[in-house]
Design a protein around this motif. Structure first.
Motif, PDB file in Angstrom:
ATOM      1  N   HIS A  83       0.811  -1.216   0.000  1.00  0.00           N
ATOM      2  CA  HIS A  83       0.000   0.000   0.000  1.00  0.00           C
ATOM      3  C   HIS A  83       0.849   1.273   0.000  1.00  0.00           C
ATOM      4  CE1 HIS A  83      -4.380  -1.073   0.509  1.00  0.00           C
ATOM      5  NE2 HIS A  83      -3.784  -2.244   0.387  1.00  0.00           N
ATOM      6  N   ALA A  87      -1.713   3.527  -5.170  1.00  0.00           N
ATOM      7  CA  ALA A  87      -2.758   4.464  -4.744  1.00  0.00           C
ATOM      8  C   ALA A  87      -4.084   3.965  -5.279  1.00  0.00           C
ATOM      9  CB  ALA A  87      -2.464   5.867  -5.257  1.00  0.00           C
ATOM     10  N   LEU A 108      -3.474  11.204   3.232  1.00  0.00           N
ATOM     11  CA  LEU A 108      -3.422  10.083   2.300  1.00  0.00           C
ATOM     12  C   LEU A 108      -2.034   9.972   1.667  1.00  0.00           C
ATOM     13  CD1 LEU A 108      -6.891  10.568   0.566  1.00  0.00           C
ATOM     14  CD2 LEU A 108      -6.243   8.663   2.047  1.00  0.00           C
ATOM     15  N   GLY A 109      -1.438  11.118   1.349  1.00  0.00           N
ATOM     16  CA  GLY A 109      -0.102  11.107   0.761  1.00  0.00           C
ATOM     17  C   GLY A 109       0.947  10.566   1.709  1.00  0.00           C
ATOM     18  N   ARG A 112       1.492   6.978   1.793  1.00  0.00           N
ATOM     19  CA  ARG A 112       2.196   6.444   0.620  1.00  0.00           C
ATOM     20  C   ARG A 112       3.598   7.012   0.511  1.00  0.00           C
ATOM     21  NH1 ARG A 112      -3.256   8.268  -2.309  1.00  0.00           N
ATOM     22  NH2 ARG A 112      -4.549   6.470  -1.757  1.00  0.00           N
ATOM     23  N   ALA A 151      -4.028  10.605  -5.071  1.00  0.00           N
ATOM     24  CA  ALA A 151      -3.459   9.467  -5.797  1.00  0.00           C
ATOM     25  C   ALA A 151      -2.464   9.921  -6.867  1.00  0.00           C
ATOM     26  CB  ALA A 151      -4.580   8.648  -6.431  1.00  0.00           C
ATOM     27  N   ALA A 154       0.953  11.264  -5.607  1.00  0.00           N
ATOM     28  CA  ALA A 154       1.801  10.341  -4.861  1.00  0.00           C
ATOM     29  C   ALA A 154       2.834   9.692  -5.778  1.00  0.00           C
ATOM     30  CB  ALA A 154       0.940   9.263  -4.210  1.00  0.00           C
ATOM     31  N   VAL A 156       3.953   6.668  -6.606  1.00  0.00           N
ATOM     32  CA  VAL A 156       3.633   5.244  -6.517  1.00  0.00           C
ATOM     33  C   VAL A 156       3.823   4.593  -7.880  1.00  0.00           C
ATOM     34  CG1 VAL A 156       2.035   5.486  -4.583  1.00  0.00           C
ATOM     35  CG2 VAL A 156       1.170   5.746  -6.923  1.00  0.00           C
ATOM     36  N   LEU A 159      -1.623   2.641  -9.931  1.00  0.00           N
ATOM     37  CA  LEU A 159      -2.882   3.294  -9.581  1.00  0.00           C
ATOM     38  C   LEU A 159      -4.024   2.309  -9.830  1.00  0.00           C
ATOM     39  CD1 LEU A 159      -2.387   6.779 -11.312  1.00  0.00           C
ATOM     40  CD2 LEU A 159      -2.158   6.271  -8.870  1.00  0.00           C
TER      41      LEU A 159
END
Length: 307
Positions: A83, A87, A108-109, A112, A151, A154, A156, A159
């Motif tokens: 996780h 995102a 939320l960021g 991550r 999302a 981030a 990441v 997605l």
């Protein structure tokens, strides 16, 4: 076995996935592969198993059978680590009522590994979000914007977007498509589940259609279209006599003639034959249209056997 090349490496690999809720089988031997750097459209009506598949991928449900690999790990065993590398945007975002939108984005960021502040600011501006309002003050569309911004800002690898634009107006939907196209250009892998066929058609490299808990068809839009009939609309200067109409119906499918306007379907490999047959009726207008993604989807379900 030869090593998988980076171009075809899979960030999501599901084989034979089964998930039951009591006597109800939600997923029945589902196979799904999402390749690195692609946008993969995941299509199916409510109840087909899309959200159950995504919940298994997120480690929220444990599979009853089959194998699931996410970013090289096990989504149930390695949920915390995974996780940080992905995102997720659900179709119905619930925010903390007392936190502002900006605080929710940052929270939320942080889950991550942090956000790019420049990217965060640019997305807030593009999506026209007021980050000072509290969660309880936001409309559904603005709650979606908070999750989308968090999302996309981030850092990441993957997605997972499950009906992400639910509640957005057409202008914001266009902004979303631009931003996802940008993420795709940067090599981000995206699993996109959406009821908006035009959205998937514009963004997806490949599409998987789920039916009754299993993947019914997977491929690029061109591959799927290659298996579907083409639509012909023509205005004829001369209308066919009964014999000529019978000849056309032997070649074409679903022939409809209203005055001089004709609509019909034809197999992709017989388009030239259809044109040759129609030339004799001196066409004054003609359009030949490949199946849209919505046509492919609906036709696929129309052909599904009734349980």
């Amino acid at each position: 076995m030869a090593a998988t090349t980076p171009q075809t490496a899979a960030e999501i690999r599901i084989e034979g996935l089964v998930k039951k809720f009591g006597s109800f089988t939600a997923l029945d031997g589902l196979d799904l592969e999402v390749r690195r750097g692609e946008v993969h459209g995941f299509l199916g009506p409510n109840g087909a198993g899309k959200s159950t598949t995504i919940r298994v991928l997120l480690g929220l449900l444990r599979a009853d059978a089959g194998t699931v690999e996410l970013l090289g790990g096990d989504p149930w065993r390695d949920v915390v680590d995974l996780h940080r590398r992905l995102a997720y945007v659900p179709g119905d975002v619930v925010l903390w009522p007392s936190l502002t939108g900006g605080e929710a984005i940052d929270l939320l960021g942080n889950l991550r590994g942090g956000l790019d502040p420049t990217r965060r600011g640019g997305l807030i501006e593009r999506f026209e979000l007021d980050p000072t309002k509290r969660g309880r003050q936001y409309s559904k569309g603005n709650r979606q914007k908070v999750a989308i911004i968090a999302a996309l800002a981030a850092d990441v690898e993957l997605l997972i977007l499950d009906e992400p634009t639910s509640g957005l107006d057409p202008l914001m939907e266009a902004v979303f498509q631009d931003e996802v196209a940008s993420e795709k250009a940067q090599g981000r892998t995206i699993l996109l589940s959406s009821h908006i066929m035009s959205e998937v058609e514009a963004l997806a490299d490949r599409v998987s259609i789920i039916r009754q808990g299993a993947i019914a068809q997977t491929g690029t839009l061109e591959q799927l279209r290659g298996q579907a009939r083409v639509t012909i609309n023509a205005t004829l200067t001369r209308t066919p006599d009964p014999g000529g109409l019978a000849d056309l119906e032997a070649l074409l499918h679903e022939v409809r003639l209203q005055g001089r306007r004709m609509t019909a379907m034809v197999e992709p490999d017989r388009v030239n034959d259809a044109m040759a047959a129609l030339v004799t009726y001196e066409m004054s207008a003609l359009t030949v249209s490949p199946a849209s993604l919505e046509d492919l989807f609906l036709r696929h379900y129309d052909e599904a056997p009734t349980p």
